[in-house]
Design an enzyme around this catalytic site. Structure first.
Site, PDB file in Angstrom:
ATOM      1  N   CYS A  22      54.237  66.696   4.378  1.00 57.05           N
ATOM      2  CA  CYS A  22      54.537  67.253   3.049  1.00 57.05           C
ATOM      3  C   CYS A  22      54.499  68.781   3.035  1.00 57.05           C
ATOM      4  O   CYS A  22      54.926  69.394   2.059  1.00 57.05           O
ATOM      5  CB  CYS A  22      53.560  66.708   2.015  1.00 57.05           C
ATOM      6  SG  CYS A  22      53.463  64.919   2.010  1.00 57.05           S
TER       7      CYS A  22
ATOM      8  N   HIS B 130      52.192  71.243  -3.860  1.00 56.31           N
ATOM      9  CA  HIS B 130      52.777  69.961  -3.460  1.00 56.31           C
ATOM     10  C   HIS B 130      52.377  68.909  -4.495  1.00 56.31           C
ATOM     11  O   HIS B 130      51.222  68.842  -4.912  1.00 56.31           O
ATOM     12  CB  HIS B 130      52.272  69.591  -2.067  1.00 56.31           C
ATOM     13  CG  HIS B 130      52.586  68.187  -1.675  1.00 56.31           C
ATOM     14  ND1 HIS B 130      53.833  67.636  -1.865  1.00 56.31           N
ATOM     15  CD2 HIS B 130      51.817  67.212  -1.128  1.00 56.31           C
ATOM     16  CE1 HIS B 130      53.813  66.387  -1.442  1.00 56.31           C
ATOM     17  NE2 HIS B 130      52.603  66.103  -0.994  1.00 56.31           N
TER      18      HIS B 130
ATOM     19  N   ASN C  19      55.197  61.354  -5.302  1.00 58.13           N
ATOM     20  CA  ASN C  19      55.092  62.252  -4.147  1.00 58.13           C
ATOM     21  C   ASN C  19      56.375  62.126  -3.325  1.00 58.13           C
ATOM     22  O   ASN C  19      56.615  61.088  -2.702  1.00 58.13           O
ATOM     23  CB  ASN C  19      53.860  61.839  -3.336  1.00 58.13           C
ATOM     24  CG  ASN C  19      53.640  62.703  -2.108  1.00 58.13           C
ATOM     25  OD1 ASN C  19      54.518  63.470  -1.711  1.00 58.13           O
ATOM     26  ND2 ASN C  19      52.480  62.574  -1.495  1.00 58.13           N
TER      27      ASN C  19
HETATM   28  O1  UT7 Z   1      51.239  64.128   0.365  1.00 58.33           O
HETATM   29  C1  UT7 Z   1      50.141  63.796   1.137  1.00 58.33           C
HETATM   30  C2  UT7 Z   1      50.020  62.331   1.094  1.00 58.33           C
HETATM   31  N1  UT7 Z   1      49.031  61.693   0.365  1.00 58.33           N
HETATM   32  C3  UT7 Z   1      48.244  62.074  -0.657  1.00 58.33           C
HETATM   33  O2  UT7 Z   1      48.259  63.150  -1.110  1.00 58.33           O
HETATM   34  C4  UT7 Z   1      47.288  61.080  -1.215  1.00 58.33           C
HETATM   35  C5  UT7 Z   1      45.913  61.624  -1.373  1.00 58.33           C
HETATM   36  N2  UT7 Z   1      45.038  60.637  -1.919  1.00 58.33           N
HETATM   37  C6  UT7 Z   1      45.100  60.219  -3.200  1.00 58.33           C
HETATM   38  O3  UT7 Z   1      45.906  60.681  -3.965  1.00 58.33           O
HETATM   39  C7  UT7 Z   1      44.071  59.220  -3.655  1.00 58.33           C
HETATM   40  O4  UT7 Z   1      43.080  59.058  -2.665  1.00 58.33           O
HETATM   41  C8  UT7 Z   1      44.672  57.817  -4.013  1.00 58.33           C
HETATM   42  C9  UT7 Z   1      45.502  57.930  -5.281  1.00 58.33           C
HETATM   43  C10 UT7 Z   1      45.536  57.326  -2.869  1.00 58.33           C
HETATM   44  C11 UT7 Z   1      43.580  56.803  -4.257  1.00 58.33           C
HETATM   45  O5  UT7 Z   1      42.705  57.273  -5.264  1.00 58.33           O
HETATM   46  P1  UT7 Z   1      41.130  57.218  -5.041  1.00 58.33           P
HETATM   47  O6  UT7 Z   1      40.508  57.672  -6.288  1.00 58.33           O
HETATM   48  O7  UT7 Z   1      40.834  57.995  -3.788  1.00 58.33           O
HETATM   49  O8  UT7 Z   1      40.864  55.685  -4.868  1.00 58.33           O
HETATM   50  P2  UT7 Z   1      40.292  54.901  -3.605  1.00 58.33           P
HETATM   51  O9  UT7 Z   1      41.217  54.952  -2.457  1.00 58.33           O
HETATM   52  O10 UT7 Z   1      38.884  55.323  -3.396  1.00 58.33           O
HETATM   53  O11 UT7 Z   1      40.310  53.416  -4.180  1.00 58.33           O
HETATM   54  C12 UT7 Z   1      39.536  53.050  -5.299  1.00 58.33           C
HETATM   55  C13 UT7 Z   1      39.826  51.598  -5.633  1.00 58.33           C
HETATM   56  C14 UT7 Z   1      39.777  50.666  -4.438  1.00 58.33           C
HETATM   57  O12 UT7 Z   1      39.173  49.466  -4.861  1.00 58.33           O
HETATM   58  P3  UT7 Z   1      37.649  49.142  -4.483  1.00 58.33           P
HETATM   59  O13 UT7 Z   1      37.622  49.135  -2.986  1.00 58.33           O
HETATM   60  O14 UT7 Z   1      36.844  50.258  -5.074  1.00 58.33           O
HETATM   61  O15 UT7 Z   1      37.433  47.828  -5.117  1.00 58.33           O
HETATM   62  C15 UT7 Z   1      41.221  50.397  -4.147  1.00 58.33           C
HETATM   63  O16 UT7 Z   1      41.440  49.129  -3.541  1.00 58.33           O
HETATM   64  O17 UT7 Z   1      41.138  51.475  -6.192  1.00 58.33           O
HETATM   65  C16 UT7 Z   1      41.825  50.419  -5.524  1.00 58.33           C
HETATM   66  N3  UT7 Z   1      43.247  50.703  -5.525  1.00 58.33           N
HETATM   67  C17 UT7 Z   1      44.073  50.320  -6.514  1.00 58.33           C
HETATM   68  N4  UT7 Z   1      43.854  49.643  -7.647  1.00 58.33           N
HETATM   69  C18 UT7 Z   1      44.912  49.416  -8.447  1.00 58.33           C
HETATM   70  C19 UT7 Z   1      43.965  51.385  -4.598  1.00 58.33           C
HETATM   71  N5  UT7 Z   1      45.258  51.435  -4.960  1.00 58.33           N
HETATM   72  C20 UT7 Z   1      45.351  50.781  -6.146  1.00 58.33           C
HETATM   73  C21 UT7 Z   1      46.419  50.519  -7.015  1.00 58.33           C
HETATM   74  N6  UT7 Z   1      46.153  49.835  -8.161  1.00 58.33           N
HETATM   75  N7  UT7 Z   1      47.667  50.913  -6.755  1.00 58.33           N
END
Ligand code: UT7
Length: 340
Positions: free
Chosen positions: A117, A257, A287
């Protein structure tokens, strides 16, 4: 301060977004997710998806043609095309060569650049060197992605985040004191595993097994990339500002970004830039990786959020891991005059 030989700036910009919209509500029918979760955790409401017969070079060529028209430059004046992408049409030839043919930029050299990115800003800095050193006069830099083609549509952790699109700029010589004033590029390859597509290269060529194991899809450790982004965005912007002899107080417009609204807000807070000066469109497009910064910049220009003499800071992070920032003193009219 970084020494600038010739002043190089953006003399034209254009974007292309596929028409098809995929909303959070649509995603609710595909995976176990909700509009509320996606909006709260990311700020994304919808994203664009390219049709099945459209590839990255098609999106890139459309954006490039708009940038050329905006610059008043014809395709045969372009000396070099750089396409930043993680979703090339194929491993080779480069997407840049495919674009060169599509837009008929017959005298242009062409290559792809892989910096996730951060790719567009990496491309901007790379392309500007050729003009600063007097080797080329006009360079086309494109950030283009068809991420929908490498998304695992069964993986709710990633499929809600990404979208397709392309943004392009024409670089040329501009009046002294304008254009690119400071840059910062960086990488930490030890984080390569955090965001990758493992299959299809020389490490893991395509086999029935690699396909069955879903190794030809994007894989990401979201929370690790999140922590990295929070740390690196502010640091990269400060280094680029320092190179320009400026500070965070000089920022008129911050174009981060567009990955996640929480990352954008954190970067703005660390840089002490009020949100009125920050461009955010992640809600509409998700994104789009290397395309996100030029798409946001084009929107900011068209909506008069960037004015002549503004100090504009671009800052990105992504797969690699990489980061990149660039400080630009904007003056479209001045740029156009100087480029003739
Ligand atoms: O351009 C560079 C590429 N990537 C990025 O910039 C992404 C950077 N990361 C992020 O934006 C965030 O980490 C995410 C949006 C991907 C995730 O947010 P988070 O607050 O870090 O959540 P997490 O990964 O800690 O997940 C929290 C919970 C998990 O459930 P449990 O294990 O706590 O029960 C996930 O399974 O949210 C769950 N989860 C979802 N729930 C509903 C993950 N994806 C989803 C979803 N819908 N789509």
């Amino acid at each position: 301060m970084q020494e600038i030989k010739k002043s190089v700036g953006i003399i034209g910009i254009g974007t292309y977004l596929p028409e098809k919209v995929l909303t959070n509500k649509d995603l609710e029918k595909m995976v176990d997710t909700s509009d509320a979760w996606i909006v709260e955790r990311t700020g994304i409401r919808e994203r664009r998806i390219a049709e099945s017969d459209i590839a990255t070079s098609d999106l890139a060529a459309c954006a490039a043609e708009k940038a050329l028209s905006d610059a008043g430059v014809s395709a045969d004046e372009i000396d070099l095309i750089i396409v930043a992408t993680v979703t090339p049409d194929m491993l080779f030839p480069s997407t840049a060569c495919l674009v060169q043919d599509k837009i008929k930029a017959s005298k242009a050299a062409a290559f792809d650049l892989s910096a996730g990115c951060s790719g567009f800003v990496y491309g901007l800095v790379t392309g500007s060197q050729f003009i600063q050193n007097g080797i080329y006069k006009k360079v086309l830099v494109i950030g283009a992605e068809a991420l929908s083609k490498i998304i695992d549509w069964d993986d709710r952790n990633t499929c809600v985040l990404f979208g397709d699109g392309a943004g392009a700029v024409v670089l040329g010589e501009v009046e002294s004191g304008y254009g690119i004033l400071g840059v910062e590029l960086g990488a930490d390859g030890s984080g390569g595993d955090l965001l990758k597509m493992p299959g299809g290269g020389s490490r893991l060529p395509a086999t029935m097994e690699s396909v069955n194991n879903r190794q030809h899809f994007l894989q990401m450790s979201g929370s690790d990339v999140f922590k990295f982004a929070i740390k690196v965005m502010g640091e990269a912007a400060v280094k680029a500002l320092d190179g320009a002899g400026l500070t965070n107080e000089d920022i008129d417009c911050l174009i981060p970004h567009q990955a996640n609204n929480r990352i954008i807000q954190s970067a703005a807070k660390r840089l002490k830039v009020p949100m009125e000066k920050v461009i955010v469109n992640v809600d509409k497009y998700g994104n789009t990786s290397s395309a996100s910064i030029p798409i946001a910049m084009d929107e900011a220009i068209k909506s008069n959020k960037i004015k002549d003499n503004d100090i504009v800071v671009l800052v990105g992070f992504g797969a690699g891991l990489t980061w990149a920032s660039c400080v630009i003193k904007w003056c479209k009219e001045g740029n156009t005059v100087a480029s003739k």
